[in-house]
Scaffold this motif. Structure first.
Motif, PDB file in Angstrom:
ATOM      1  N   LEU A 164       0.844  -1.351   0.097  1.00  0.00           N
ATOM      2  CA  LEU A 164       0.139  -0.047   0.037  1.00  0.00           C
ATOM      3  C   LEU A 164       0.746   1.294  -0.051  1.00  0.00           C
ATOM      4  O   LEU A 164       0.562   2.278  -0.796  1.00  0.00           O
ATOM      5  N   SER A 165       1.861   1.309   0.729  1.00  0.00           N
ATOM      6  CA  SER A 165       2.678   2.306   0.813  1.00  0.00           C
ATOM      7  C   SER A 165       3.956   2.422  -0.220  1.00  0.00           C
ATOM      8  O   SER A 165       4.907   3.395   0.070  1.00  0.00           O
ATOM      9  N   SER A 166       4.057   1.582  -1.112  1.00  0.00           N
ATOM     10  CA  SER A 166       5.095   1.471  -1.827  1.00  0.00           C
ATOM     11  C   SER A 166       5.143   2.350  -3.093  1.00  0.00           C
ATOM     12  O   SER A 166       4.079   2.763  -3.522  1.00  0.00           O
ATOM     13  N   ASN A 167       6.313   2.713  -3.491  1.00  0.00           N
ATOM     14  CA  ASN A 167       6.186   3.570  -4.809  1.00  0.00           C
ATOM     15  C   ASN A 167       5.759   2.699  -6.006  1.00  0.00           C
ATOM     16  O   ASN A 167       5.089   3.220  -6.946  1.00  0.00           O
ATOM     17  N   VAL A 168       6.016   1.376  -5.936  1.00  0.00           N
ATOM     18  CA  VAL A 168       5.254   0.532  -7.024  1.00  0.00           C
ATOM     19  C   VAL A 168       3.851   0.779  -7.178  1.00  0.00           C
ATOM     20  O   VAL A 168       3.250   0.931  -8.369  1.00  0.00           O
ATOM     21  N   ARG A 169       3.157   0.800  -6.249  1.00  0.00           N
ATOM     22  CA  ARG A 169       1.625   1.064  -6.215  1.00  0.00           C
ATOM     23  C   ARG A 169       1.330   2.170  -7.217  1.00  0.00           C
ATOM     24  O   ARG A 169       0.588   2.337  -8.019  1.00  0.00           O
ATOM     25  N   PHE A 170       2.018   3.300  -6.795  1.00  0.00           N
ATOM     26  CA  PHE A 170       1.864   4.690  -7.290  1.00  0.00           C
ATOM     27  C   PHE A 170       2.242   4.719  -8.781  1.00  0.00           C
ATOM     28  O   PHE A 170       1.843   5.390  -9.464  1.00  0.00           O
ATOM     29  N   ASN A 171       3.404   3.960  -9.028  1.00  0.00           N
ATOM     30  CA  ASN A 171       3.852   3.869 -10.430  1.00  0.00           C
ATOM     31  C   ASN A 171       2.578   3.136 -11.269  1.00  0.00           C
ATOM     32  O   ASN A 171       2.184   3.520 -12.362  1.00  0.00           O
ATOM     33  N   ALA A 172       2.001   1.902 -10.778  1.00  0.00           N
ATOM     34  CA  ALA A 172       1.085   1.364 -11.456  1.00  0.00           C
ATOM     35  C   ALA A 172       0.007   2.338 -11.695  1.00  0.00           C
ATOM     36  O   ALA A 172      -0.731   2.334 -12.692  1.00  0.00           O
ATOM     37  N   ILE A 173      -0.639   3.139 -10.476  1.00  0.00           N
ATOM     38  CA  ILE A 173      -1.633   3.967 -10.607  1.00  0.00           C
ATOM     39  C   ILE A 173      -1.516   4.911 -11.755  1.00  0.00           C
ATOM     40  O   ILE A 173      -2.324   5.416 -12.518  1.00  0.00           O
ATOM     41  N   ASP A 174      -0.139   5.388 -11.898  1.00  0.00           N
ATOM     42  CA  ASP A 174       0.056   6.400 -12.888  1.00  0.00           C
ATOM     43  C   ASP A 174      -0.025   5.784 -14.278  1.00  0.00           C
ATOM     44  O   ASP A 174      -0.727   6.513 -15.384  1.00  0.00           O
ATOM     45  N   ILE A 175       0.429   4.893 -14.386  1.00  0.00           N
ATOM     46  CA  ILE A 175       0.283   4.034 -15.751  1.00  0.00           C
ATOM     47  C   ILE A 175      -1.031   3.671 -16.075  1.00  0.00           C
ATOM     48  O   ILE A 175      -1.576   3.963 -17.217  1.00  0.00           O
ATOM     49  N   LEU A 176      -1.694   3.095 -15.098  1.00  0.00           N
ATOM     50  CA  LEU A 176      -3.159   2.676 -15.378  1.00  0.00           C
ATOM     51  C   LEU A 176      -3.861   4.121 -15.811  1.00  0.00           C
ATOM     52  O   LEU A 176      -4.832   4.148 -16.719  1.00  0.00           O
ATOM     53  N   ASP A 177      -3.551   5.078 -15.086  1.00  0.00           N
ATOM     54  CA  ASP A 177      -4.316   6.274 -15.550  1.00  0.00           C
ATOM     55  C   ASP A 177      -4.365   6.887 -16.881  1.00  0.00           C
ATOM     56  O   ASP A 177      -5.083   7.295 -17.537  1.00  0.00           O
ATOM     57  N   VAL A 178      -2.972   6.836 -17.778  1.00  0.00           N
ATOM     58  CA  VAL A 178      -2.766   7.341 -18.873  1.00  0.00           C
ATOM     59  C   VAL A 178      -3.350   6.204 -19.878  1.00  0.00           C
ATOM     60  O   VAL A 178      -3.695   6.640 -20.893  1.00  0.00           O
ATOM     61  N   TYR A 179      -3.962   5.354 -19.620  1.00  0.00           N
ATOM     62  CA  TYR A 179      -4.626   4.181 -20.427  1.00  0.00           C
ATOM     63  C   TYR A 179      -6.055   4.394 -20.092  1.00  0.00           C
ATOM     64  O   TYR A 179      -6.549   3.387 -20.534  1.00  0.00           O
TER      65      TYR A 179
END
Length: 337
Positions: A164-179
């Motif tokens: 939950l607190s990892s940068n991996v989660r927010f990397n995933a959210i960023d990538i999902l967002d642009v798609y």
């Protein structure tokens, strides 16, 4: 539209920096060190003792941090002691409370902490300085589900996106967002890649994100599973991501790293060294100059030494550089933000 968003992003960065420079308050030094300074016949002038926070003892930050520390200790009057840590959040806390002088952090986490955004949105922005960007850490997206060939195919699927607190989660959210997707469009699983590998192998998990240096042993072990594949990012969506989130860079995972048929197009964050604002200028100068003036020796000790590049080190623009770092860049005529 994205160009305008990017323009606003950069303008806000400039405003944030002006505010920080006008209001920064130096932390009170916790203890005084008696140092005899000698300026004659020596390229370095400080004899500071610095603590460098890295990562888990089995991880890349800890391993490479020890190589860097040995070189700095051997070639300057500054002494660096390496300390292991659980994650970048612990490193940032150590910088904030004064128990460490230097720390490894990913560039996205560094930006969040400095701005007081995302993981730090309910906290005061942290005051620290950048020292150098060292090497890239690509976002690696893998699956063993034959029906998944693109990011859009993750819609409705069970996907590991880090803790939950990892940068991996927010990397995933960023990538999902642009798609055009969000965390709500997938069935998220919050666990580390090591913990989710079995799920990918037995099919109970559809895909996984991990942000780490390649090749990653856990992915190498998984690559023999039937239908294993990387999910690449296409050019249009990559450009959109870089416009909105400029702390990413384009990255290519070479096919030879995992014995793939083709290269993988993705994005990456960078592994960055940060420091407290009150760390002596001479010590940071010694730290950075010892690294970049002895790259061959470091490369002989660790393969990541080959990735060290002074121009890349000076490429950070979301956090201001420490005076010791800018002194080195200016001496070498290397532009920095």
């Amino acid at each position: 539209m994205l160009t305008r968003v990017s323009e606003l992003y950069y303008l806000q960065k400039i405003r944030n920096r002006i505010e920080k420079e006008n209001h920064v308050v130096k932390k009170t030094t916790l203890f005084l060190m008696s140092v005899t300074m000698t300026t004659f016949f020596a390229p370095t002038v400080s004899a500071g003792n610095l603590v460098l926070m890295t990562g888990e003892e089995a991880g890349a930050y800890y391993e490479f941090g020890n190589v860097l520390a040995r070189e700095i200790n051997d070639s300057s009057d500054t002494s660096v002691t390496v300390a292991a840590s659980a994650d970048p959040m612990e490193n940032l806390q150590a910088i904030a409370d004064g128990s460490a002088d230097l720390a490894f952090v990913p560039s996205d986490i560094m930006t969040y902490a400095y701005e007081g955004s995302v993981l730090f949105e309910n906290e005061m922005p942290q005051d620290f300085s950048a020292v150098a960007s060292l090497y890239m850490e690509p976002v690696q997206i893998v699956t063993c589900n034959p029906d998944i060939k693109s990011i859009q195919d993750l819609n409705g699927k069970k996907v590991s996106i880090g803790t939950l607190s990892s940068n991996v989660r927010f990397n995933a959210i960023d990538i999902l967002d642009v798609y055009g997707l969000s965390e709500e469009h997938i069935i998220p699983v919050y666990e580390s890649f090591d913990d989710c590998a079995d799920g990918l192998r037995d099919g109970s998990l559809d895909a996984a994100f991990v942000t780490a240096d390649a090749p990653l042993p856990a992915i190498t072990a998984l690559s023999t599973v039937e239908h294993f594949r990387f999910i690449s990012l296409d050019d249009d969506h990559t450009e959109a991501l870089l416009e909105v989130y400029p702390y990413y860079s384009r990255s290519i995972i070479d096919a030879g790293m995992y014995d793939l048929e083709t290269d993988v197009n993705t994005v990456a964050v960078s592994a960055v060294i940060i420091t407290r604002n009150d760390t002596p200028e001479d010590d940071i100068y010694n730290f950075i100059s010892s690294i970049f003036e002895n790259r061959d020796t470091i490369t002989d000790a660790h393969q990541k030494g080959a990735m060290l590049d002074p121009e890349f080190a000076a490429s950070i623009f979301t956090v201001p550089y420490h005076a010791g770092a800018t002194k080195y860049f200016e001496e070498k005529d290397i532009p920095f933000f």
